[in-house]
Design a protein around this motif. Structure first.
Motif, mmCIF file in Angstrom:
data_model
loop_
_atom_site.group_PDB
_atom_site.id
_atom_site.type_symbol
_atom_site.label_atom_id
_atom_site.label_comp_id
_atom_site.label_asym_id
_atom_site.label_seq_id
_atom_site.Cartn_x
_atom_site.Cartn_y
_atom_site.Cartn_z
ATOM 1 N N LEU A 11 1.641 -26.904 89.597
ATOM 2 C CA LEU A 11 2.221 -26.269 90.773
ATOM 3 C C LEU A 11 3.732 -26.464 90.749
ATOM 4 O O LEU A 11 4.218 -27.586 90.546
ATOM 5 N N VAL A 12 4.463 -25.383 90.956
ATOM 6 C CA VAL A 12 5.919 -25.450 90.962
ATOM 7 C C VAL A 12 6.453 -24.508 92.025
ATOM 8 O O VAL A 12 5.824 -23.485 92.339
ATOM 9 N N GLN A 13 7.591 -24.841 92.578
ATOM 10 C CA GLN A 13 8.211 -23.986 93.590
ATOM 11 C C GLN A 13 8.914 -22.807 92.927
ATOM 12 O O GLN A 13 9.323 -22.883 91.759
ATOM 13 N N PRO A 14 9.085 -21.715 93.653
ATOM 14 C CA PRO A 14 9.846 -20.580 93.125
ATOM 15 C C PRO A 14 11.228 -21.030 92.665
ATOM 16 O O PRO A 14 11.892 -21.822 93.340
ATOM 17 N N GLY A 15 11.635 -20.523 91.501
ATOM 18 C CA GLY A 15 12.900 -20.933 90.908
ATOM 19 C C GLY A 15 12.795 -22.128 89.994
ATOM 20 O O GLY A 15 13.761 -22.443 89.277
ATOM 21 N N GLY A 16 11.654 -22.780 89.986
ATOM 22 C CA GLY A 16 11.469 -23.962 89.164
ATOM 23 C C GLY A 16 11.091 -23.631 87.735
ATOM 24 O O GLY A 16 11.050 -22.454 87.331
ATOM 25 N N SER A 17 10.809 -24.683 86.974
ATOM 26 C CA SER A 17 10.493 -24.533 85.551
ATOM 27 C C SER A 17 9.227 -25.296 85.190
ATOM 28 O O SER A 17 8.890 -26.303 85.825
ATOM 29 N N LEU A 18 8.537 -24.797 84.172
ATOM 30 C CA LEU A 18 7.397 -25.477 83.580
ATOM 31 C C LEU A 18 7.423 -25.217 82.084
ATOM 32 O O LEU A 18 7.925 -24.182 81.628
ATOM 33 N N ARG A 19 6.843 -26.142 81.342
ATOM 34 C CA ARG A 19 6.715 -25.955 79.909
ATOM 35 C C ARG A 19 5.244 -26.104 79.530
ATOM 36 O O ARG A 19 4.623 -27.132 79.800
ATOM 37 N N LEU A 20 4.693 -25.052 78.935
ATOM 38 C CA LEU A 20 3.320 -25.074 78.443
ATOM 39 C C LEU A 20 3.324 -25.368 76.940
ATOM 40 O O LEU A 20 4.206 -24.902 76.221
ATOM 41 N N SER A 21 2.326 -26.125 76.520
ATOM 42 C CA SER A 21 2.159 -26.393 75.096
ATOM 43 C C SER A 21 0.725 -26.123 74.687
ATOM 44 O O SER A 21 -0.194 -26.240 75.500
ATOM 45 N N CYS A 22 0.558 -25.767 73.433
ATOM 46 C CA CYS A 22 -0.774 -25.485 72.893
ATOM 47 C C CYS A 22 -0.833 -26.068 71.488
ATOM 48 O O CYS A 22 -0.005 -25.722 70.635
ATOM 49 N N ALA A 23 -1.800 -26.935 71.258
ATOM 50 C CA ALA A 23 -1.925 -27.596 69.961
ATOM 51 C C ALA A 23 -3.182 -27.119 69.245
ATOM 52 O O ALA A 23 -4.271 -27.125 69.832
ATOM 53 N N ALA A 24 -3.006 -26.728 68.009
ATOM 54 C CA ALA A 24 -4.143 -26.332 67.179
ATOM 55 C C ALA A 24 -4.630 -27.540 66.381
ATOM 56 O O ALA A 24 -3.832 -28.353 65.915
ATOM 57 N N SER A 25 -5.941 -27.637 66.255
ATOM 58 C CA SER A 25 -6.512 -28.732 65.486
ATOM 59 C C SER A 25 -7.741 -28.250 64.739
ATOM 60 O O SER A 25 -8.305 -27.215 65.059
ATOM 61 N N GLY A 26 -8.132 -29.007 63.734
ATOM 62 C CA GLY A 26 -9.313 -28.664 62.960
ATOM 63 C C GLY A 26 -8.968 -28.396 61.512
ATOM 64 O O GLY A 26 -7.882 -28.729 61.039
ATOM 65 N N SER A 27 -9.896 -27.753 60.836
ATOM 66 C CA SER A 27 -9.751 -27.488 59.410
ATOM 67 C C SER A 27 -9.000 -26.167 59.201
ATOM 68 O O SER A 27 -9.602 -25.119 59.051
ATOM 69 N N ILE A 28 -7.674 -26.254 59.202
ATOM 70 C CA ILE A 28 -6.806 -25.077 59.218
ATOM 71 C C ILE A 28 -6.088 -24.915 57.887
ATOM 72 O O ILE A 28 -5.469 -25.868 57.406
ATOM 73 N N SER A 29 -6.158 -23.708 57.341
ATOM 74 C CA SER A 29 -5.385 -23.404 56.143
ATOM 75 C C SER A 29 -3.993 -22.906 56.506
ATOM 76 O O SER A 29 -2.998 -23.381 55.962
ATOM 77 N N SER A 30 -3.936 -21.949 57.436
ATOM 78 C CA SER A 30 -2.649 -21.433 57.874
ATOM 79 C C SER A 30 -2.789 -20.796 59.250
ATOM 80 O O SER A 30 -3.864 -20.344 59.631
ATOM 81 N N ILE A 31 -1.659 -20.774 59.964
ATOM 82 C CA ILE A 31 -1.601 -20.148 61.291
ATOM 83 C C ILE A 31 -0.635 -18.984 61.215
ATOM 84 O O ILE A 31 0.488 -19.135 60.737
ATOM 85 N N HIS A 32 -1.072 -17.853 61.677
ATOM 86 C CA HIS A 32 -0.250 -16.635 61.618
ATOM 87 C C HIS A 32 0.395 -16.395 62.977
ATOM 88 O O HIS A 32 1.087 -17.268 63.488
ATOM 89 N N ASP A 33 0.183 -15.226 63.595
ATOM 90 C CA ASP A 33 0.774 -14.952 64.898
ATOM 91 C C ASP A 33 0.218 -15.895 65.954
ATOM 92 O O ASP A 33 -0.966 -16.242 65.938
ATOM 93 N N THR A 114 -4.782 -22.663 81.207
ATOM 94 C CA THR A 114 -4.162 -23.659 82.086
ATOM 95 C C THR A 114 -3.552 -22.925 83.282
ATOM 96 O O THR A 114 -2.911 -21.893 83.116
ATOM 97 N N GLN A 115 -3.787 -23.458 84.460
ATOM 98 C CA GLN A 115 -3.354 -22.792 85.689
ATOM 99 C C GLN A 115 -1.879 -23.072 85.961
ATOM 100 O O GLN A 115 -1.431 -24.226 85.931
ATOM 101 N N VAL A 116 -1.157 -22.002 86.250
ATOM 102 C CA VAL A 116 0.232 -22.092 86.713
ATOM 103 C C VAL A 116 0.286 -21.456 88.095
ATOM 104 O O VAL A 116 -0.075 -20.288 88.257
ATOM 105 N N THR A 117 0.727 -22.217 89.060
ATOM 106 C CA THR A 117 0.844 -21.723 90.437
ATOM 107 C C THR A 117 2.281 -21.898 90.893
ATOM 108 O O THR A 117 2.826 -22.996 90.855
ATOM 109 N N VAL A 118 2.879 -20.783 91.292
ATOM 110 C CA VAL A 118 4.261 -20.802 91.780
ATOM 111 C C VAL A 118 4.214 -20.511 93.272
ATOM 112 O O VAL A 118 3.889 -19.401 93.699
#
Length: 120
Positions: A11-33, A114-118
């Motif tokens: 939850l963030v107020q209007p005008g505020g900032s948030l940073r989302l992250s996403c981590a890939a895991s597992g048996s990965i050869s390569s990640i494209h787009d 992930t929920q983002v509420t402004v």
């Protein structure tokens, strides 16, 4: 098994900032787009920002100049500034991944959201 796990919503107020992250895991050869999508209540899922394996980015018109997508080897992040109430949504991470078991194939993977509420 390949997984995408998001973090950073809240939850963030209007005008505020948030940073989302996403981590890939597992048996990965390569990640494209990689990309971020969002879905507001009663609306369809829509693309927010994308980044290719060489770092080329694209953004929805509604977030240009406010959001920045970035990535490293196994993660993709979304820095969201000057947030508006209309940015309220569930944000999903997306990636095209070649797993070790099929390194010449590409499969689409989604995070759980992930929920983002402004709101004031």
């Amino acid at each position: 098994q390949v997984q995408l796990v998001e973090s950073g919503g809240g939850l963030v107020q209007p005008g505020g900032s948030l940073r989302l992250s996403c981590a890939a895991s597992g048996s990965i050869s390569s990640i494209h787009d990689m990309a971020w999508y969002r879905q507001a209540p009663g609306s369809q899922r829509e693309p927010v920002a994308g980044i290719t394996s060489v770092g080329t980015t694209n953004y929805a018109d509604s977030v240009k100049g406010r959001f920045t997508i970035s990535r490293d080897k196994l993660t993709v992040s979304l820095q969201m500034n000057s947030l508006k109430s209309e940015d309220t949504a569930v944000y999903y991470c997306y990636a095209e991944i070649s797993p070790n078991m099929a390194p010449r194939s590409r499969f689409a993977y989604w995070g759980q959201g992930t929920q983002v509420t402004v709101s004031s």
